[in-house]
Every structure is written in structure tokens, then in C-alpha cells.
Design a protein around this motif. Structure first.
Motif, PDB file in Angstrom:
ATOM      1  N   ASP A 188     -36.030  -7.576 -31.412  1.00 57.04           N
ATOM      2  CA  ASP A 188     -35.775  -7.818 -32.830  1.00 57.04           C
ATOM      3  C   ASP A 188     -36.100  -9.276 -33.095  1.00 57.04           C
ATOM      4  O   ASP A 188     -35.245 -10.155 -32.981  1.00 57.04           O
ATOM      5  N   LEU A 189     -37.378  -9.524 -33.441  1.00 55.20           N
ATOM      6  CA  LEU A 189     -37.818 -10.906 -33.575  1.00 55.20           C
ATOM      7  C   LEU A 189     -37.150 -11.614 -34.745  1.00 55.20           C
ATOM      8  O   LEU A 189     -36.826 -12.791 -34.657  1.00 55.20           O
ATOM      9  N   ALA A 190     -36.916 -10.892 -35.847  1.00 57.75           N
ATOM     10  CA  ALA A 190     -36.306 -11.542 -37.016  1.00 57.75           C
ATOM     11  C   ALA A 190     -34.899 -12.019 -36.695  1.00 57.75           C
ATOM     12  O   ALA A 190     -34.516 -13.146 -37.024  1.00 57.75           O
ATOM     13  N   ALA A 191     -34.089 -11.161 -36.046  1.00 57.99           N
ATOM     14  CA  ALA A 191     -32.730 -11.556 -35.684  1.00 57.99           C
ATOM     15  C   ALA A 191     -32.744 -12.689 -34.668  1.00 57.99           C
ATOM     16  O   ALA A 191     -31.927 -13.613 -34.727  1.00 57.99           O
ATOM     17  N   ALA A 192     -33.685 -12.628 -33.706  1.00 64.45           N
ATOM     18  CA  ALA A 192     -33.761 -13.688 -32.696  1.00 64.45           C
ATOM     19  C   ALA A 192     -34.121 -15.023 -33.331  1.00 64.45           C
ATOM     20  O   ALA A 192     -33.543 -16.064 -33.001  1.00 64.45           O
ATOM     21  N   ARG A 193     -35.098 -14.993 -34.261  1.00 68.85           N
ATOM     22  CA  ARG A 193     -35.472 -16.244 -34.931  1.00 68.85           C
ATOM     23  C   ARG A 193     -34.296 -16.797 -35.741  1.00 68.85           C
ATOM     24  O   ARG A 193     -34.086 -18.015 -35.804  1.00 68.85           O
ATOM     25  N   LEU A 194     -33.541 -15.896 -36.392  1.00 75.16           N
ATOM     26  CA  LEU A 194     -32.404 -16.359 -37.182  1.00 75.16           C
ATOM     27  C   LEU A 194     -31.340 -16.994 -36.291  1.00 75.16           C
ATOM     28  O   LEU A 194     -30.769 -18.039 -36.638  1.00 75.16           O
ATOM     29  N   LEU A 195     -31.088 -16.410 -35.132  1.00 71.02           N
ATOM     30  CA  LEU A 195     -30.095 -16.980 -34.224  1.00 71.02           C
ATOM     31  C   LEU A 195     -30.558 -18.342 -33.688  1.00 71.02           C
ATOM     32  O   LEU A 195     -29.752 -19.259 -33.540  1.00 71.02           O
ATOM     33  N   ALA A 218     -36.536  -8.177 -43.249  1.00 75.80           N
ATOM     34  CA  ALA A 218     -36.744  -7.303 -42.100  1.00 75.80           C
ATOM     35  C   ALA A 218     -35.557  -6.403 -41.807  1.00 75.80           C
ATOM     36  O   ALA A 218     -35.647  -5.514 -40.952  1.00 75.80           O
ATOM     37  N   TYR A 219     -34.471  -6.606 -42.508  1.00 73.72           N
ATOM     38  CA  TYR A 219     -33.259  -5.798 -42.318  1.00 73.72           C
ATOM     39  C   TYR A 219     -33.563  -4.346 -42.673  1.00 73.72           C
ATOM     40  O   TYR A 219     -34.252  -4.074 -43.645  1.00 73.72           O
ATOM     41  N   PRO A 220     -33.064  -3.347 -41.904  1.00 74.20           N
ATOM     42  CA  PRO A 220     -33.248  -1.951 -42.290  1.00 74.20           C
ATOM     43  C   PRO A 220     -32.755  -1.718 -43.711  1.00 74.20           C
ATOM     44  O   PRO A 220     -31.627  -2.053 -44.060  1.00 74.20           O
ATOM     45  N   GLY A 221     -33.640  -1.181 -44.534  1.00 70.16           N
ATOM     46  CA  GLY A 221     -33.322  -1.025 -45.946  1.00 70.16           C
ATOM     47  C   GLY A 221     -33.812  -2.171 -46.788  1.00 70.16           C
ATOM     48  O   GLY A 221     -33.742  -2.110 -48.013  1.00 70.16           O
ATOM     49  N   GLY A 222     -34.330  -3.234 -46.142  1.00 76.05           N
ATOM     50  CA  GLY A 222     -34.863  -4.352 -46.898  1.00 76.05           C
ATOM     51  C   GLY A 222     -36.254  -4.061 -47.397  1.00 76.05           C
ATOM     52  O   GLY A 222     -36.874  -3.032 -47.100  1.00 76.05           O
ATOM     53  N   GLU A 223     -36.823  -5.038 -48.134  1.00 76.71           N
ATOM     54  CA  GLU A 223     -38.112  -4.824 -48.760  1.00 76.71           C
ATOM     55  C   GLU A 223     -39.228  -4.663 -47.730  1.00 76.71           C
ATOM     56  O   GLU A 223     -40.182  -3.931 -47.963  1.00 76.71           O
ATOM     57  N   ASP A 236     -30.672 -30.721 -42.748  1.00 72.59           N
ATOM     58  CA  ASP A 236     -31.515 -30.031 -43.723  1.00 72.59           C
ATOM     59  C   ASP A 236     -31.312 -28.528 -43.575  1.00 72.59           C
ATOM     60  O   ASP A 236     -31.329 -27.993 -42.456  1.00 72.59           O
ATOM     61  N   LEU A 237     -31.119 -27.834 -44.699  1.00 68.08           N
ATOM     62  CA  LEU A 237     -30.851 -26.397 -44.684  1.00 68.08           C
ATOM     63  C   LEU A 237     -32.092 -25.556 -44.943  1.00 68.08           C
ATOM     64  O   LEU A 237     -31.995 -24.330 -45.001  1.00 68.08           O
ATOM     65  N   GLY A 238     -33.259 -26.190 -45.104  1.00 72.63           N
ATOM     66  CA  GLY A 238     -34.467 -25.441 -45.449  1.00 72.63           C
ATOM     67  C   GLY A 238     -34.850 -24.412 -44.413  1.00 72.63           C
ATOM     68  O   GLY A 238     -35.152 -23.249 -44.737  1.00 72.63           O
ATOM     69  N   ASP A 239     -34.857 -24.795 -43.130  1.00 71.15           N
ATOM     70  CA  ASP A 239     -35.257 -23.856 -42.078  1.00 71.15           C
ATOM     71  C   ASP A 239     -34.288 -22.687 -41.971  1.00 71.15           C
ATOM     72  O   ASP A 239     -34.705 -21.535 -41.788  1.00 71.15           O
ATOM     73  N   LEU A 240     -32.996 -22.963 -42.087  1.00 72.02           N
ATOM     74  CA  LEU A 240     -32.017 -21.887 -41.997  1.00 72.02           C
ATOM     75  C   LEU A 240     -32.154 -20.921 -43.177  1.00 72.02           C
ATOM     76  O   LEU A 240     -32.107 -19.702 -42.996  1.00 72.02           O
ATOM     77  N   ASP A 241     -32.348 -21.455 -44.380  1.00 70.21           N
ATOM     78  CA  ASP A 241     -32.504 -20.583 -45.547  1.00 70.21           C
ATOM     79  C   ASP A 241     -33.745 -19.711 -45.416  1.00 70.21           C
ATOM     80  O   ASP A 241     -33.734 -18.526 -45.782  1.00 70.21           O
ATOM     81  N   ALA A 289     -35.113 -18.718 -42.602  1.00 73.19           N
ATOM     82  CA  ALA A 289     -34.849 -17.710 -41.579  1.00 73.19           C
ATOM     83  C   ALA A 289     -33.950 -16.600 -42.114  1.00 73.19           C
ATOM     84  O   ALA A 289     -34.138 -15.416 -41.790  1.00 73.19           O
ATOM     85  N   ILE A 290     -32.960 -16.960 -42.940  1.00 69.68           N
ATOM     86  CA  ILE A 290     -32.093 -15.943 -43.544  1.00 69.68           C
ATOM     87  C   ILE A 290     -32.907 -15.034 -44.452  1.00 69.68           C
ATOM     88  O   ILE A 290     -32.748 -13.803 -44.450  1.00 69.68           O
TER      89      ILE A 290
END
Length: 477
Positions: A19-26, A62-67, A48-53, A55-56
């Protein structure tokens, strides 16, 4: 954040799922946490919160049910894991915003999407008004202290006027010295105040019998100032009061020819002020903050239970969003926090079993930020028209609300909270409606999982309250 990480580890499947999206977010959460920690050191730029935002945002797509996800919502373990990762990211963001506030960085736009940091964008006088308005409540610790002090000083002023005391302000000063927020602390402060005044009066009277030249007192004034306000604080309250009495005698010996009677007047005034302070401390809210803390904590837990119920009802298509319920929690939080701070400044019976207040209050502190984060991704009415989800969430929310109510009842009667039942795991909860997961919109399943994860996180915070943890007052400064 640690609780969310532990929950994520507990929900991890036996075999890793790419799960690359979840791994990148962590990874972004870890980097933001390190940067926020470093930013608290002097000279380091604000986090700076730019990278975290970013990633979120990618994880939500990429969340199941997401766009950006075309899969169905039947992969319950992945749904639970992703919901926990997003909740953890929200906690990291709250921590990072808190670090920005602590370092004086400006909060613009979405930097303060959580109501936790609304105060950081307000002016000083607005904050003063908020605090003043919040404490105009019958159970406010600040209001009680103000009224107690006002009544005691009024009585002292009337007594000094009726008795026509030469130095009547010493009565008020002694009342201020003795009066504390509880009767026990007032009695404790009485002995060093009276004993120190007697010692200072005896020494002052003896000196004034021998020395009758005002110039001598003018010369030794700087020395007595240093002794009273410097050395006296190090020697303890008895010597501090004795040296302060000596200082006042030195000051007024230059202005008045009363001689040794000045020390006598000082002693009489202090004794009168001490009596008034003790009577006020015993008669006006003698238990200090302990009773207010129990009452405010009870109201705080009840408000949290109501906010949980209203938030779940809003998700199920309730008539109105839970804004009023969350505002009620915030108002109760101000009262309980002030009572809690005052409680730790007071003396308590070490043999009496105490409530683990840290755990009790932390059980409520997760409700408002969690609800705000939940509503940001799951709009009100997102689960309307799904009876199975409604039954599941109402059952879980009702169970959680009853636990809050039971805890509030135990706190109100001064009993330490007993073991708290824990809600079942996310996958176990959804097993009851697993056959229906393929028949509904995957995005609805996502909303259900997020709400359930929020309720499970609140249950985890309640489960940490077992036996009292040796609650001891903080060290006095």
C-alpha cells in the motif's frame, strides 16, 4: 499519536499488503514529527505542513471509495488500516500545528482547521473576554477564588475602619498572606504567618527601643529589602514573614515617631488579618477545588457523551450538525481545566484514595479534535439510508455513552473508576454486516469504517482508566 500507532500495529494483517499511499503518508508523518520536534529548539525554522497535507490528499484519493480507487469496499482489513492511518495523520498535524503555535508562527487558512487552535488567530483582548465569559459560571474555580478574596478583603477593610487602626492596610495584607483556596491550605499558611510576625515584631521592638534615629533606618533599608525579598524566600515562609515585618518596621520608623509601639501595631494587625483570612477560608468554599473538580469533570464527561451521540446522529442523517454539542464540550473543558490546575496547587490527604484525574480528563480530550477531523472527511448525512450501518453505530455509540455516564457517576461520588469494557476490533465489528458490504456504495463503507474507528479510539482511551494511579499534587514552586 502513540495510541494511534499502537492501534495501527494491532490492526496490521498477518501478511503485509503493499500500500504505497499509506506507506508514503506514514513516512511523511514521521518526517513532520521530527521537524516539529526540531522546530521547538531556538533558531530552528517553524515546521512546514505542505508535505504532510499533500500526502494526506494523495492517501484520501487512493482510499477505497475515494476518487482514484476503483475497488469495492469489501476489503475490511485494508479499510480499517487506512482509516487508522488517516486518523494518525490528523493527530500528527495537530501536533505540528501546536508546535507552530508554540514557536510563534502565524496560522493562515487551513493551518488552524481544528478549533483547538482558534485562539492562536485571535487578539489578546478577545481571549481575555473569552476567558472572562467562560468563568462566569457557578462552578468556576476562578470565580470562587475571586469572590472569596473579595469578601475577605471587604471584611478586613471594614474591621480596620471600625477599629480605627493606624496601619489598617496591614490587616488586608495579612488577610492576603493567609488566605488560600482551601481551608486546609489556609490553616497551613496561618502558622508561619503568625509565628514569623511574632518573631519580626519582637526583633523590631527591641531594635526600636535601642535605636531612635530615622537616619539609621534609612541606611539599613536596602539591606532589609534584600533580606526580605531575597534571602527570606530561600529560608522559608516563617523567616520570610519575619523579615518582611522587620522591613515594614524599618520603612515606617522613618516616617512615624511611634517607636516600639509600631511593632506592637504590626503584630495586632497581622493577628486580626489572619483571623479574618482563616474565617473566610473555612466559611467560603472550604474544600477548595476538589468538589468543583468532581462536579466539572462529571459535567465534562456527560458533555462528551452527548457530543458522541450527536456526532453519530449527524452521520446518520440527523436534523442538525453537532456544533452546539462540541461547543458545550469546549466550555466544560475550560472549567474542568481551571479546577484541575487549582487542585494541584492545594494540599490533599495522602491516605485518601484519589481519582486518576489525568486519565479521566484525557478520556474526554479526544472527543472534540476527533469529531472535527471526522467531520472534515465525512459530511453529515453520509450514512443516511443504510439501516445496517445505523444499527451498528447506534449500538456502539450507545455502549460508549453508557461508559461515559458510568464514569461520570463514579467521579461524582468520589469513587475511583473501575475497569472499563472495550469495544471490539474494527474487523470484528464489521463482520456482522460483511454480507452487505458489496451491496452499498464503497464510499459509504469508508464513512462507516472511519466513524467506527473514531468510536473505537474513544473506547481505548476509556479503557486506560482502571485503578487510581497514585494521584499526587504537583511540586510547589
Amino acid at each position: 499519536m502513540l495510541a494511534g500507532a499502537d492501534r495501527l500495529a494491532a490492526d496490521a494483517p498477518p501478511e503485509p499488503i503493499p500500500d504505497l499511499a499509506a506507506a508514503r503518508l506514514l513516512r511523511s508523518c514521521a518526517e513532520t514529527t521530527r521537524a516539529a520536534g526540531r522546530s521547538l529548539s531556538p533558531g530552528v525554522p517553524a515546521v512546514d505542513l505542505g508535505d504532510l497535507d499533500a500526502a494526506i490528499g494523495r492517501a484520501e484519493v487512493a482510499y477505497p471509495g475515494g476518487e482514484g480507487d476503483g475497488r469495492d469496499g469489501s476489503d475490511v482489513p485494508r479499510l480499517c488500516r487506512d482509516a487508522t492511518v488517516l486518523a494518525l495523520a490528523d493527530q500528527v498535524r495537530v501536533f505540528a500545528v501546536g508546535a507552530r503555535v508554540a514557536t510563534g508562527a502565524r496560522l493562515d487558512g487551513e493551518d488552524a482547521y481544528s478549533g483547538l487552535f482558534e485562539y492562536a488567530r485571535r487578539g489578546r483582548w478577545t481571549l481575555y473576554w473569552w476567558q472572562f465569559r467562560s468563568h462566569l459560571a457557578p462552578r468556576s474555580a476562578h470565580l470562587h477564588s475571586s469572590l472569596r478574596l473579595a469578601v475577605a478583603l471587604a471584611i478586613a477593610r471594614v474591621a480596620a475602619g471600625l477599629l480605627q487602626l493606624t496601619h489598617g492596610f496591614w490587616v488586608l495584607l495579612a488577610t492576603l498572606t493567609v488566605l488560600r483556596t482551601s481551608a486546609a491550605d489556609t490553616r497551613t499558611a496561618l502558622r508561619p504567618a503568625v509565628l514569623g510576625t511574632i518573631i519580626g515584631a519582637v526583633v523590631s521592638g527591641g531594635v526600636m527601643l535601642v535605636v531612635d534615629e530615622p537616619i539609621v533606618y534609612a541606611v539599613v533599608l536596602p539591606v532589609t529589602l534584600m533580606l526580605a525579598f531575597g534571602v527570606g524566600r530561600l529560608l522559608g515562609p516563617v523567616w520570610q514573614q519575619a523579615l518582611f515585618t522587620l522591613l515594614l518596621t524599618v520603612v515606617f520608623a522613618q516616617l512615624s515617631p511611634e517607636g516600639w509601639r509600631l511593632a506592637e501595631a504590626r503584630l495586632v494587625d497581622v493577628l486580626l488579618g489572619a483571623v479574618i483570612g482563616v474565617l473566610a477560608g473555612v466559611a467560603i468554599w472550604p474544600r477548595g477545588a476538589s468538589r468543583d473538580l468532581r462536579h466539572n469533570a462529571t459535567g465534562y464527561l456527560a458533555a462528551n457523551a452527548y457530543a458522541v451521540e450527536q456526532t453519530v446522529q449527524a452521520m446518520l442523517g440527523g436534523a442538525s450538525p453537532p456544533d452546539r454539542a462540541l461547543d458545550l464540550v469546549r466550555r466544560q473543558m475550560v472549567l474542568v481545566d481551571s479546577s484541575y490546575c487549582q487542585y494541584h496547587l492545594e494540599r490533599h490527604d495522602p491516605h485518601r484514595q484519589q481519582v486518576n484525574w489525568e486519565a479521566v480528563l484525557s478520556a474526554g480530550h479526544h472527543v472534540v479534535p476527533g469529531a472535527e477531523s471526522l467531520l472534515r472527511r465525512n459530511p453529515p448525512g453520509c450514512l443516511a439510508g443504510w439501516p445496517a450501518a445505523a444499527a451498528l453505530l447506534r449500538d456502539s455509540a450507545g455502549h460508549l455513552q453508557s461508559v461515559y455516564d458510568d464514569l461520570a457517576g463514579e467521579v461524582a461520588h468520589g469513587r475511583p473508576p473501575g475497569p472499563t469494557p472495550v469495544l471490539t476490533a474494527c474487523s470484528d465489528e464489521l463482520d456482522r454486516i460483511r454480507p452487505l458490504l458489496g451491496e452499498v456504495d464503497p464510499q459509504s463503507v469508508r464513512h462507516l469504517v472511519e466513524v467506527d474507528r473514531w468510536l473505537s479510539g474513544l473506547a481505548d482511551s476509556l479503557a486506560r482508566i482502571h485503578a487510581p494511579a497514585g494521584d499526587r499534587p504537583a511540586r510547589r514552586r
